[in-house]
Write a protein that holds these residues in place. Structure first.
Motif, PDB file in Angstrom:
ATOM      1  N   HIS A  75      45.358  39.212   6.948  1.00 55.49           N
ATOM      2  CA  HIS A  75      43.942  38.841   6.836  1.00 55.49           C
ATOM      3  C   HIS A  75      43.483  38.167   8.117  1.00 55.49           C
ATOM      4  O   HIS A  75      44.089  37.205   8.585  1.00 55.49           O
ATOM      5  N   THR A  76      42.385  38.676   8.688  1.00 57.78           N
ATOM      6  CA  THR A  76      41.770  38.017   9.834  1.00 57.78           C
ATOM      7  C   THR A  76      40.262  38.273   9.831  1.00 57.78           C
ATOM      8  O   THR A  76      39.730  38.902   8.909  1.00 57.78           O
ATOM      9  N   TYR A  77      39.589  37.765  10.853  1.00 54.13           N
ATOM     10  CA  TYR A  77      38.130  37.775  10.940  1.00 54.13           C
ATOM     11  C   TYR A  77      37.704  38.269  12.310  1.00 54.13           C
ATOM     12  O   TYR A  77      38.327  37.939  13.316  1.00 54.13           O
ATOM     13  N   LEU A  78      36.630  39.020  12.364  1.00 60.21           N
ATOM     14  CA  LEU A  78      35.975  39.301  13.632  1.00 60.21           C
ATOM     15  C   LEU A  78      35.028  38.156  13.963  1.00 60.21           C
ATOM     16  O   LEU A  78      34.272  37.704  13.082  1.00 60.21           O
ATOM     17  N   PRO A  79      35.025  37.680  15.201  1.00 62.16           N
ATOM     18  CA  PRO A  79      34.058  36.647  15.564  1.00 62.16           C
ATOM     19  C   PRO A  79      32.633  37.160  15.390  1.00 62.16           C
ATOM     20  O   PRO A  79      32.349  38.335  15.640  1.00 62.16           O
ATOM     21  N   GLY A  80      31.760  36.265  14.973  1.00 64.00           N
ATOM     22  CA  GLY A  80      30.372  36.651  14.765  1.00 64.00           C
ATOM     23  C   GLY A  80      29.448  36.147  15.848  1.00 64.00           C
ATOM     24  O   GLY A  80      28.249  36.012  15.614  1.00 64.00           O
ATOM     25  N   ASP A  81      29.996  35.894  17.042  1.00 68.98           N
ATOM     26  CA  ASP A  81      29.155  35.345  18.100  1.00 68.98           C
ATOM     27  C   ASP A  81      28.340  36.415  18.814  1.00 68.98           C
ATOM     28  O   ASP A  81      27.170  36.216  19.122  1.00 68.98           O
ATOM     29  N   THR A  82      28.951  37.576  19.086  1.00 73.14           N
ATOM     30  CA  THR A  82      28.270  38.635  19.823  1.00 73.14           C
ATOM     31  C   THR A  82      28.476  39.976  19.121  1.00 73.14           C
ATOM     32  O   THR A  82      29.457  40.177  18.400  1.00 73.14           O
ATOM     33  N   TRP A  83      27.580  40.909  19.395  1.00 74.60           N
ATOM     34  CA  TRP A  83      27.726  42.240  18.815  1.00 74.60           C
ATOM     35  C   TRP A  83      28.989  42.931  19.319  1.00 74.60           C
ATOM     36  O   TRP A  83      29.621  43.696  18.583  1.00 74.60           O
ATOM     37  N   SER A  84      29.383  42.672  20.551  1.00 69.65           N
ATOM     38  CA  SER A  84      30.590  43.327  21.066  1.00 69.65           C
ATOM     39  C   SER A  84      31.817  42.921  20.268  1.00 69.65           C
ATOM     40  O   SER A  84      32.708  43.751  20.018  1.00 69.65           O
ATOM     41  N   ASN A  85      31.891  41.675  19.850  1.00 70.88           N
ATOM     42  CA  ASN A  85      33.019  41.253  19.020  1.00 70.88           C
ATOM     43  C   ASN A  85      32.936  41.857  17.624  1.00 70.88           C
ATOM     44  O   ASN A  85      33.958  42.224  17.030  1.00 70.88           O
ATOM     45  N   ILE A  86      31.732  41.961  17.076  1.00 71.39           N
ATOM     46  CA  ILE A  86      31.573  42.587  15.767  1.00 71.39           C
ATOM     47  C   ILE A  86      31.938  44.075  15.847  1.00 71.39           C
ATOM     48  O   ILE A  86      32.399  44.661  14.865  1.00 71.39           O
ATOM     49  N   GLU A  87      31.781  44.670  17.003  1.00 72.06           N
ATOM     50  CA  GLU A  87      32.176  46.064  17.202  1.00 72.06           C
ATOM     51  C   GLU A  87      33.687  46.244  17.304  1.00 72.06           C
ATOM     52  O   GLU A  87      34.165  47.376  17.416  1.00 72.06           O
ATOM     53  N   GLY A  88      34.444  45.139  17.279  1.00 73.70           N
ATOM     54  CA  GLY A  88      35.898  45.248  17.276  1.00 73.70           C
ATOM     55  C   GLY A  88      36.546  45.079  18.632  1.00 73.70           C
ATOM     56  O   GLY A  88      37.665  45.567  18.847  1.00 73.70           O
ATOM     57  N   VAL A 109      43.159  43.298   5.865  1.00 78.12           N
ATOM     58  CA  VAL A 109      41.888  42.778   5.358  1.00 78.12           C
ATOM     59  C   VAL A 109      41.126  42.157   6.520  1.00 78.12           C
ATOM     60  O   VAL A 109      41.628  41.242   7.179  1.00 78.12           O
ATOM     61  N   LEU A 110      39.925  42.636   6.770  1.00 76.27           N
ATOM     62  CA  LEU A 110      39.146  42.211   7.938  1.00 76.27           C
ATOM     63  C   LEU A 110      37.764  41.743   7.503  1.00 76.27           C
ATOM     64  O   LEU A 110      36.966  42.524   6.976  1.00 76.27           O
ATOM     65  N   ASN A 111      37.475  40.464   7.720  1.00 78.02           N
ATOM     66  CA  ASN A 111      36.131  39.950   7.475  1.00 78.02           C
ATOM     67  C   ASN A 111      35.220  40.359   8.624  1.00 78.02           C
ATOM     68  O   ASN A 111      35.538  40.105   9.797  1.00 78.02           O
ATOM     69  N   VAL A 112      34.096  40.983   8.297  1.00 80.16           N
ATOM     70  CA  VAL A 112      33.172  41.526   9.293  1.00 80.16           C
ATOM     71  C   VAL A 112      31.801  40.885   9.110  1.00 80.16           C
ATOM     72  O   VAL A 112      31.163  41.049   8.059  1.00 80.16           O
ATOM     73  N   PRO A 113      31.304  40.151  10.117  1.00 84.73           N
ATOM     74  CA  PRO A 113      29.939  39.616  10.034  1.00 84.73           C
ATOM     75  C   PRO A 113      28.920  40.742  10.073  1.00 84.73           C
ATOM     76  O   PRO A 113      29.143  41.805  10.653  1.00 84.73           O
ATOM     77  N   MET A 114      27.778  40.486   9.495  1.00 87.55           N
ATOM     78  CA  MET A 114      26.702  41.482   9.479  1.00 87.55           C
ATOM     79  C   MET A 114      25.698  41.259  10.602  1.00 87.55           C
ATOM     80  O   MET A 114      24.899  42.167  10.893  1.00 87.55           O
ATOM     81  N   LEU A 115      25.712  40.084  11.211  1.00 86.25           N
ATOM     82  CA  LEU A 115      24.768  39.772  12.275  1.00 86.25           C
ATOM     83  C   LEU A 115      25.455  38.910  13.336  1.00 86.25           C
ATOM     84  O   LEU A 115      26.343  38.117  13.009  1.00 86.25           O
ATOM     85  N   GLU A 116      25.021  39.049  14.587  1.00 88.79           N
ATOM     86  CA  GLU A 116      25.564  38.200  15.644  1.00 88.79           C
ATOM     87  C   GLU A 116      24.972  36.783  15.535  1.00 88.79           C
ATOM     88  O   GLU A 116      24.040  36.553  14.767  1.00 88.79           O
ATOM     89  N   ASP A 117      25.534  35.868  16.304  1.00 83.79           N
ATOM     90  CA  ASP A 117      25.159  34.449  16.213  1.00 83.79           C
ATOM     91  C   ASP A 117      25.252  33.990  14.769  1.00 83.79           C
ATOM     92  O   ASP A 117      24.384  33.287  14.252  1.00 83.79           O
ATOM     93  N   ASN A 118      26.364  34.362  14.121  1.00 84.86           N
ATOM     94  CA  ASN A 118      26.468  34.200  12.676  1.00 84.86           C
ATOM     95  C   ASN A 118      26.601  32.757  12.241  1.00 84.86           C
ATOM     96  O   ASN A 118      26.383  32.453  11.077  1.00 84.86           O
ATOM     97  N   GLU A 119      26.971  31.872  13.149  1.00 81.42           N
ATOM     98  CA  GLU A 119      27.054  30.452  12.809  1.00 81.42           C
ATOM     99  C   GLU A 119      26.106  29.627  13.668  1.00 81.42           C
ATOM    100  O   GLU A 119      26.352  28.450  13.935  1.00 81.42           O
ATOM    101  N   GLY A 120      24.990  30.232  14.054  1.00 82.91           N
ATOM    102  CA  GLY A 120      24.086  29.595  14.991  1.00 82.91           C
ATOM    103  C   GLY A 120      22.975  28.780  14.371  1.00 82.91           C
ATOM    104  O   GLY A 120      22.074  28.339  15.094  1.00 82.91           O
ATOM    105  N   GLY A 121      23.009  28.561  13.059  1.00 83.07           N
ATOM    106  CA  GLY A 121      21.946  27.784  12.427  1.00 83.07           C
ATOM    107  C   GLY A 121      20.587  28.449  12.506  1.00 83.07           C
ATOM    108  O   GLY A 121      19.556  27.781  12.636  1.00 83.07           O
TER     109      GLY A 121
END
Length: 339
Positions: A75-88, A109-121
């Protein structure tokens, strides 16, 4: 739980884990496999151990600590900071792909954010605008690229935990600002990823336990685009004890009932200790619940304050976890409550 928290926790536990490995924590290969319940039904046991490649390396150490119980869920996560990271883009996906390919019965198991800047408030009005854009197809190409990358790496059967904890207040990919467009956006993402030749993805809809910011049933995007109904559940309110965590509105029992009504498997992508500290009774009851419900997989969040192997704060809970997941029937029986 936040990706930022996972990154910080991963950095803090490097030294502790290095000590475990140096003393033989990863010397013995996995020889046995947990059944997950006394009936013998196999449940894939997993743990979140680090957001990057060290998470792969630590799987063997945790398996050894458990007496050889095999961890079949990575189990791991893709970072949700930029679209390039969400692209893998993260290189760690290659390490996970190698781990997955070693055995046919493993789950990645891969957690995938739906939007960039996912923790940006990001405020609600902006989130609603982003969801509308997603629902209209503005971001489809990012998810096609992710799907293409996963297929090219040899992990086309990845379990995608998409937009996790969508019923909460924190992530940019949250549902509450516009539930209808959130559901349309989920459907577009699934369609984009399923359009890639060779894919065999399964999509896991995994809200927080409880109502949180919005009842999670209002975010459910449809049976044709969901394969698994998951739930992230930590030892914290709402619910003053485990029984209340089960019976509360939108709690553990409602998840099981909802999944059954929709003919879906269940999962627990994130769970662990939290607000009540070292709580062996919670640990025992959650493990019994998991064993009895037989999810496809479960993954404890294994860093402080949630975990048991990489966190020294929870020794009593760690012992329960270790005994319960032993493949020795006597030890496993001893860890279950007596009628």
């Amino acid at each position: 739980m936040s990706h930022r928290g996972r990154r910080m926790a991963g950095a803090c536990i490097n030294t502790a884990v290095a000590g475990l490995l140096a003393t033989g924590g990863a010397l013995a290969p996995a020889q046995r496999e947990a059944t997950g319940s006394s009936s013998g039904t196999r449940v894939a046991v997993g743990a979140y151990l680090h957001y990057g490649s060290p998470g792969v390396n630590r799987m063997q150490g945790l398996s050894h600590w458990l007496g050889g119980t095999e961890l079949r869920a990575g189990h791991t996560y893709l970072p949700g900071d930029t679209w390039s990271n969400i692209e893998g883009e993260p290189d760690s996906l290659r390490s996970w792909a190698r781990w997955r390919e070693e055995r046919a019965d493993r789950l990645f198991v891969l957690n995938v954010p739906m939007l960039e800047d996912n923790e940006g408030g990001v405020p609600d009005d902006q989130v609603a605008e982003l969801l509308r854009s997603g629902a209209q197809g503005a971001y489809d190409h990012h998810f096609r690229r992710l799907a293409e990358r996963l297929v090219s790496l040899g992990i086309p059967d990845t379990v995608i935990v998409l937009g996790w904890e969508m019923n909460g207040f924190d992530y940019t990919h949250r549902c509450r600002p516009d539930p209808e467009n959130w559901k349309r956006y989920w459907r577009r993402i699934v369609a984009a990823m399923r359009s890639v030749e060779g894919e065999r993805f399964r999509f896991d809809f995994a809200p927080n336990r409880g109502i949180d910011a919005i009842p999670w049933t209002r975010c459910y995007p449809g049976d044709d685009v969901v394969d698994i109904v998951g739930m992230d559940s930590y030892d914290q309110p709402p619910g003053n004890n485990f029984d209340e965590q089960v019976t509360q509105p939108y709690g553990l029992q409602q998840q099981v009932d909802f999944a059954k009504a929709h003919h879906k498997q269940i999962s627990y992508p994130e769970w662990g200790l939290f607000r009540r500290g070292d709580n062996p009774e919670y640990m025992r009851q959650m493990l019994v619940w998991i064993a009895d419900q037989k999810p496809l997989y479960h993954s404890i969040t294994d860093y402080c304050p949630h975990g048991v192997w990489q966190c020294s704060r929870n020794p009593r809970s760690a012992e329960v976890f270790r005994e319960f997941l032993s493949t020795d029937p006597d030890r496993r029986a001893a860890s279950r409550p007596h009628p």
